[in-house]
Design an enzyme around this catalytic site. Sequence first.
Site, PDB file in Angstrom:
ATOM      1  CG  ASP A   2      -3.210  -0.514  -2.308  1.00 54.28           C
ATOM      2  OD1 ASP A   2      -2.990   0.514  -1.895  1.00 54.28           O
ATOM      3  OD2 ASP A   2      -3.713  -1.488  -1.662  1.00 54.28           O
TER       4      ASP A   2
ATOM      5  CG  ASP B 278      -2.794   4.052  -1.391  1.00 55.81           C
ATOM      6  OD1 ASP B 278      -3.662   4.114  -2.297  1.00 55.81           O
ATOM      7  OD2 ASP B 278      -3.016   3.267  -0.336  1.00 55.81           O
TER       8      ASP B 278
ATOM      9  CG  ASP C  90      -5.920   0.760  -0.092  1.00 56.64           C
ATOM     10  OD1 ASP C  90      -4.931   1.857  -0.202  1.00 56.64           O
ATOM     11  OD2 ASP C  90      -5.980   0.044   0.785  1.00 56.64           O
TER      12      ASP C  90
ATOM     13  CB  SER D 241      -0.879  -0.184   1.140  1.00 54.73           C
ATOM     14  OG  SER D 241      -1.720   1.015   1.133  1.00 54.73           O
TER      15      SER D 241
END
Length: 443
Positions: free
Chosen positions: A232, A230, A234, A92
Site C-alpha cells: 500500500d 510495500d 506507506d 499493507s
Amino acid sequence: MFGTSGVRGRVGEVITAALALDIGRALVADGADTVVLGRDVRESGRTLSRALSAGVTECGGDVVDVGVQPTPTVARSVVREGADAGVVITASHNPPPDNGIKLWAADGRAFDEDANARITTLVETQAFDLAAWDELGEYRRQEGAHAHHERALRESVALPGDLTVVVDVGNGVGRVTADALHAAGCDVETLNAQRDGRFPGRPSEPTAANCETACAVVEATEADLGIVHDGDADRMMAIDERGRFVPGDALLALFARREAEAGDRVAVPIDTSLLVADALADVGAEVTYTPVGDAYVAAETTNSDVVFGGEPSGAWIWPEQTRCPDGPLAACTLAALVSTEGSLAALVEELPTYPIRRDSVRTDSKQAVVERVGELVSGEFDDVSTLDGIRVETESGWFLVRASGTEPLVRITAEARAETDADGLFETARGLIDRAGEEIQAN
C-alpha cells in the site's frame, strides 16, 4: 479488535464483509458525516469496500470513494475533501490471504487507541441507528487522487532531474513514486509494476531478503538509487548505488539529521537503534520515544518541536506535509538528498554502526508471554521500561520484548556497541521468552 495498524487478518475468518459493514456503521455512529474510502490491490478489497460503503450510507453518512490508491494518497484525500474520517482497505505488507481495515482521522493521521476503542465498542454493542429510506447517505466516486498526490510531491520536494532510479513497486499501488520522479526528468526503471494482489514478484514486505532482485538490478544498471515499497506504499526502503539494502535505522538517522536542528525533537519507536539518537546529538536535537506503530509516532508529531517521525520498518512522517507515513514522499525526499549531497552509500558509511539483532517468536499467547517476561525481569534488572512491551537497559546495551500489533508474534530487539554484547543480550531476551512460554504452558 484493532492493532497498531488497524484490524488485519485472514479474509473470511477475521476480516469479513459483515465486519466491514459494521465498521462503516460505527464510523457514522461515532460522528462521521463524510468518509473517504480507498483500497489496495487485493481482490478481496472489492467486497470489503462495498460492504463498508453500505454501512456508512445506510446510517446516513456519505462516502467519497477514491478507488485503488496508496494509503498516503487516501490519507491526503481525507484532508483535501474536508472529510470527517477515512478508511483504507489494506493489509499493507501482510501475505495475500490477509486483508485489513485502517481508519484515518480528519487531519490525515491514523485513528489513535481511544478512537479505535470507540469503534470497537460500537461494533460489539451494535449501537447503530439506521437511516430512514429517504435519509440514506450518498456515494460518489472521486477521480484524481493520484494526480493530487503527485502534484503535492513536486511542490514539497525539489525533485532532481539527473538521477537514475530503480523503483520496485512490489505489485502494489506505489506507482506515484515512479511517475513523480519520471516527470522531474529522472531515468526511472520499474520492477513489479503490474498491480496484482497475489504479489507474485516478491513478498509485499520490503525487507532485505525480499528485495534481492531489486538490489541486483540497481547494481547491474549502475543506478544511483533503488526504492522499494510495500503493497500500500506507506512504507519505503532503499538500496544504495552498490546494490546494498540500506538498514531502516540508517535511513531514519539520515532523514532525522536532514530535518532536525538544535532544540528539535524527532519521534521514533522504542525499538529504534542508538544510531538515531547519536546522529541527532551531533546537531543538538534529540529523540522522543513512542510505542511501536506509526499512529503513536504521528500522535507525537502534533507537538510543535517534533519536526519528523519515523520507524525503522520504513514508515516516515513529515508532519508539515502529512501525518500519514508517505512512502512516495520519502522516496522523493531521499532522491533529493542523494542528488544534493552525494552517493547514498557514502552517506550511510558516514554513520556509526552498532550491532543490532531483531527476530520474532511465533506464539498464540503473545500478550501473556510479554507480561510474564516483565515479571521475570523485574527482579533481575534495574532499568526496565514498559512503554511498549518490556525494554531493559544495561551497561552494555538494551533489549526489547514486545507483542506484535498485527501478527501472532513476540518481537525481539537487542543492541549494543559490541557484537558479543549484542549477541548476549539477544540470547538473554530469547531465553526469557522461552522460559515464559514454558511456564504458561505448564499452567
